[in-house]
Design a protein around this motif. Structure first.
Motif, PDB file in Angstrom:
ATOM      1  N   VAL A 146      23.840  12.010  84.054  1.00  0.00           N
ATOM      2  CA  VAL A 146      23.264  12.034  85.475  1.00  0.00           C
ATOM      3  C   VAL A 146      22.444  11.133  86.018  1.00  0.00           C
ATOM      4  O   VAL A 146      21.199  11.011  85.328  1.00  0.00           O
ATOM      5  CB  VAL A 146      22.718  13.620  85.891  1.00  0.00           C
TER       6      VAL A 146
ATOM      7  N   HIS B 212      18.027  20.999  74.251  1.00  0.00           N
ATOM      8  CA  HIS B 212      16.631  21.544  74.283  1.00  0.00           C
ATOM      9  C   HIS B 212      16.248  21.822  72.873  1.00  0.00           C
ATOM     10  O   HIS B 212      17.238  22.298  72.042  1.00  0.00           O
ATOM     11  CB  HIS B 212      16.731  23.088  75.033  1.00  0.00           C
TER      12      HIS B 212
ATOM     13  N   ARG C 188      22.256  18.478  88.297  1.00  0.00           N
ATOM     14  CA  ARG C 188      22.599  17.978  87.125  1.00  0.00           C
ATOM     15  C   ARG C 188      23.644  19.080  86.546  1.00  0.00           C
ATOM     16  O   ARG C 188      24.520  18.631  86.230  1.00  0.00           O
ATOM     17  CB  ARG C 188      21.234  17.851  86.276  1.00  0.00           C
ATOM     18  N   TYR C 189      23.290  20.340  86.389  1.00  0.00           N
ATOM     19  CA  TYR C 189      24.081  21.348  85.627  1.00  0.00           C
ATOM     20  C   TYR C 189      25.506  21.391  86.651  1.00  0.00           C
ATOM     21  O   TYR C 189      26.776  21.415  85.983  1.00  0.00           O
ATOM     22  CB  TYR C 189      23.613  22.749  85.474  1.00  0.00           C
TER      23      TYR C 189
ATOM     24  N   LEU D 122      23.990  13.968  78.120  1.00  0.00           N
ATOM     25  CA  LEU D 122      23.022  12.725  77.475  1.00  0.00           C
ATOM     26  C   LEU D 122      22.129  12.321  78.444  1.00  0.00           C
ATOM     27  O   LEU D 122      22.698  11.321  79.148  1.00  0.00           O
ATOM     28  CB  LEU D 122      23.887  11.766  76.693  1.00  0.00           C
TER      29      LEU D 122
ATOM     30  N   VAL E  15      23.518  20.878  75.538  1.00  0.00           N
ATOM     31  CA  VAL E  15      22.190  20.241  75.912  1.00  0.00           C
ATOM     32  C   VAL E  15      21.398  20.603  74.684  1.00  0.00           C
ATOM     33  O   VAL E  15      21.355  21.027  73.849  1.00  0.00           O
ATOM     34  CB  VAL E  15      21.668  20.981  77.230  1.00  0.00           C
TER      35      VAL E  15
ATOM     36  N   LEU F  28      27.321  18.167  85.755  1.00  0.00           N
ATOM     37  CA  LEU F  28      27.966  17.999  84.343  1.00  0.00           C
ATOM     38  C   LEU F  28      28.810  19.054  84.074  1.00  0.00           C
ATOM     39  O   LEU F  28      30.014  18.918  83.416  1.00  0.00           O
ATOM     40  CB  LEU F  28      26.658  18.239  83.285  1.00  0.00           C
TER      41      LEU F  28
ATOM     42  N   ARG G  84       4.909  22.212  82.177  1.00  0.00           N
ATOM     43  CA  ARG G  84       5.455  22.211  81.032  1.00  0.00           C
ATOM     44  C   ARG G  84       4.582  21.170  80.027  1.00  0.00           C
ATOM     45  O   ARG G  84       4.629  21.192  78.823  1.00  0.00           O
ATOM     46  CB  ARG G  84       6.910  21.690  80.882  1.00  0.00           C
TER      47      ARG G  84
HETATM   48  N1  LIG Z   1      19.833  13.158  83.389  1.00  0.00           N
HETATM   49  C1  LIG Z   1      20.587  13.679  82.886  1.00  0.00           C
HETATM   50  N2  LIG Z   1      21.836  13.593  82.418  1.00  0.00           N
HETATM   51  C2  LIG Z   1      22.417  14.410  81.463  1.00  0.00           C
HETATM   52  N3  LIG Z   1      21.708  15.367  80.715  1.00  0.00           N
HETATM   53  C3  LIG Z   1      20.375  15.553  80.953  1.00  0.00           C
HETATM   54  C4  LIG Z   1      19.745  14.791  82.158  1.00  0.00           C
HETATM   55  N4  LIG Z   1      18.584  15.421  82.021  1.00  0.00           N
HETATM   56  C5  LIG Z   1      18.440  16.566  81.104  1.00  0.00           C
HETATM   57  N5  LIG Z   1      19.760  16.484  80.680  1.00  0.00           N
HETATM   58  C6  LIG Z   1      20.153  17.363  79.500  1.00  0.00           C
HETATM   59  O1  LIG Z   1      19.097  18.607  79.460  1.00  0.00           O
HETATM   60  C7  LIG Z   1      18.433  18.773  78.370  1.00  0.00           C
HETATM   61  C8  LIG Z   1      17.179  19.330  78.889  1.00  0.00           C
HETATM   62  O2  LIG Z   1      16.451  18.172  79.604  1.00  0.00           O
HETATM   63  P1  LIG Z   1      15.041  18.716  80.588  1.00  0.00           P
HETATM   64  O3  LIG Z   1      14.275  19.672  79.646  1.00  0.00           O
HETATM   65  O4  LIG Z   1      14.481  17.648  81.249  1.00  0.00           O
HETATM   66  O5  LIG Z   1      15.953  19.639  81.461  1.00  0.00           O
HETATM   67  P2  LIG Z   1      16.052  21.134  82.074  1.00  0.00           P
HETATM   68  O6  LIG Z   1      17.326  21.654  81.750  1.00  0.00           O
HETATM   69  O7  LIG Z   1      15.434  20.958  83.537  1.00  0.00           O
HETATM   70  O8  LIG Z   1      14.977  22.101  81.323  1.00  0.00           O
HETATM   71  P3  LIG Z   1      13.420  22.244  81.804  1.00  0.00           P
HETATM   72  O9  LIG Z   1      13.346  23.714  82.300  1.00  0.00           O
HETATM   73  O10 LIG Z   1      12.831  22.043  80.552  1.00  0.00           O
HETATM   74  O11 LIG Z   1      13.162  21.288  82.744  1.00  0.00           O
HETATM   75  C9  LIG Z   1      18.190  17.251  77.982  1.00  0.00           C
HETATM   76  O12 LIG Z   1      18.090  17.342  76.464  1.00  0.00           O
HETATM   77  C10 LIG Z   1      19.670  16.929  77.925  1.00  0.00           C
HETATM   78  O13 LIG Z   1      20.753  17.397  77.178  1.00  0.00           O
END
Ligand SMILES: Nc1ncnc2c1ncn2[C@@H]1O[C@H](COP(=O)(O)OP(=O)(O)OP(=O)(O)O)[C@@H](O)[C@H]1O
Length: 417
Positions: free
Chosen positions: A57, A125, A105-106, A28, A123, A109, A197
């Motif tokens: 995060v 997306h 972050r991953y 979230l 997540v 989490l 992006r």
């Molecule tokens: N700070 C955070 N804390 C928890 N979940 C997050 C956070 N940032 C992103 N997410 C999760 O990841 C999903 C995708 O976010 P975002 O597109 O910013 O990240 P990404 O995984 O880095 O992908 P991208 O390759 O698009 O940058 C969000 O919808 C959410 O579910």
């Protein structure tokens, strides 16, 4: 017309199928997409059917980060979903900040979910993220694998990452949020055109009248997933007749390799290089094409931590001995991700590559049928400077080398999952 709440809930239930996970973690961020995901999941399933937990995060990178995390915590509390704030303060200033933050972050989490005994992390997306990804990959001349886009499910370590909103557009989610009176934080970087992006998002809005919409590109990605599966299957079938595994190497029949379609030969090679070399990223298209051309001319090469050479009319893909210098483990430990050696009198012994010097002490090597390069890169048992055993080079002395990996064996690794 935007999708109704009922449509969205039905689509998400259908995405999970008849057996949703009993416990599900939610990433979230507090942005619109993940606030919608939290709300949708809490309505789509009975709490007894799917027990939810959410985490945010706080990267500590923006002034508002702590308030946004607190707002996300309130959103979760309002729905009775347990919530945690995970703090990242780990950037060492090296490399790309976005990449470092994403990996951290991953990791945070996943560790948090596993700590709760939860093996699945959702997540948020969306179809728009998928469309932007495809457009960016077109710009990098992607093939079928790249155009398969963001996977709806992917195992990352011990955690299954799920993307149940991948077929739903961002506009539909925004309408859902407004209808349900939900609030969310807007990430200012979503408007910063220094990010590819964001520019892809802007470019897409200009393509809609050609029919190049998030919905259409989501279909393209699904079509490519099917094509990817078919190609993986064909490469697997080709490997069953044209490849074998010997002494930890993949051995290919050059005539069969020459006769198969280029794309299948390429996949076979990439799969073999990844399996033998264990590189995190597959080698790029161009060096693999160059390797294939070299092989068709009867020449070998070094790529992705592997030596590729002809030996007695076959192509051997071996581990490259130069990549192994620093890899040393105690007997029983896993050496080079792949081997576990055990045997008598292990006290004071160490496992490291056999090398040219060790191979000189293995007169039995000829009987193995393997090329020198393969045997030099094989694991051996050493005590100080003395060679005790080299089981793959014919000098077993009571020692055994067993494959240590839990993952699928070659050629099953060629199948797309
Ligand atoms: N700070 C955070 N804390 C928890 N979940 C997050 C956070 N940032 C992103 N997410 C999760 O990841 C999903 C995708 O976010 P975002 O597109 O910013 O990240 P990404 O995984 O880095 O992908 P991208 O390759 O698009 O940058 C969000 O919808 C959410 O579910």
């Amino acid at each position: 017309m935007s999708a109704s709440d009922a449509d969205i809930l039905a689509a998400v239930r259908a995405w999970f199928g008849p057996q949703p996970p009993a416990r599900l973690a939610i990433a979230l961020s507090g942005g619109g997409d993940s606030v919608a995901l939290l709300h949708i999941l809490s309505r789509a399933f009975e709490p007894r059917q799917v027990r939810l937990a959410a985490a945010t995060v706080d990267h500590g990178l923006r002034a508002d980060a702590a308030q946004e995390a607190a707002a996300a915590a309130r959103q979760a509390a309002a729905l009775g979903v347990p919530h945690a704030i995970l703090r990242w303060r780990g950037w060492d200033g090296q490399g790309n900040l976005q990449d470092a933050a994403r990996t951290a972050r991953y990791d945070l989490l996943s560790d948090w979910a596993l700590g709760q005994g939860i093996g699945a992390l959702a997540v948020a997306h969306t179809a728009d993220d998928q469309a932007e990804t495809l457009l960016m990959r077109l710009g990098r001349a992607a093939g079928v694998t790249g155009l398969a886009g963001i996977p709806p499910r992917r195992l990352r370590g011990a955690v299954m990452i799920l993307r149940p909103l991948l077929g739903i557009g961002r506009d539909d989610l925004r309408a859902y949020l407004r209808r349900n009176g939900l609030e969310w934080s807007e990430d200012p970087s979503n408007l910063d055109t220094k990010f590819t992006r964001v520019r892809a998002r802007e470019a897409l809005s200009g393509l809609a009248d050609l029919g190049v919409t998030p919905a259409a590109l989501t279909h393209v990605a699904r079509n490519m997933v099917r094509a990817e599966e078919a190609l993986g299957w064909a490469a697997f079938e080709a490997a069953r007749t044209a490849a074998r595994v010997a002494a930890g190497c993949v051995v290919l029949d050059p005539r069969a390799l020459r006769l198969m379609p280029d794309e299948i030969a390429r996949r076979l090679l990439v799969g073999a290089l990844a399996w033998v070399g264990g590189g995190g990223y597959p080698p790029r298209r161009r060096p693999v094409a160059a390797l294939l051309a070299d092989l068709h001319r009867g020449q070998g090469a070094t790529l992705a931590g592997c030596r590729v050479l002809e030996h007695r009319g076959e192509i051997w893909i071996c581990r490259e001995v130069n990549a192994l210098h620093d890899i040393r483990v105690a007997p029983g430990g896993i050496w080079d991700r792949r081997w576990r050696l055990s045997g008598p009198g292990a006290q004071g012994c160490e496992i490291r590559a056999l090398g040219a010097a060790g191979l000189a002490h293995c007169p039995e090597r000829a009987a193995t049928g393997a090329p020198r390069a393969a045997l030099e890169a094989s694991p051996a048992v050493w005590r100080e400077g003395d060679l005790i055993a080299a089981p793959l080079a014919g000098r077993a002395a009571g020692w055994r080398a067993e494959p240590a990996e839990d993952g699928p064996a070659f050629p099953a690794t060629l199948l797309s999952h």
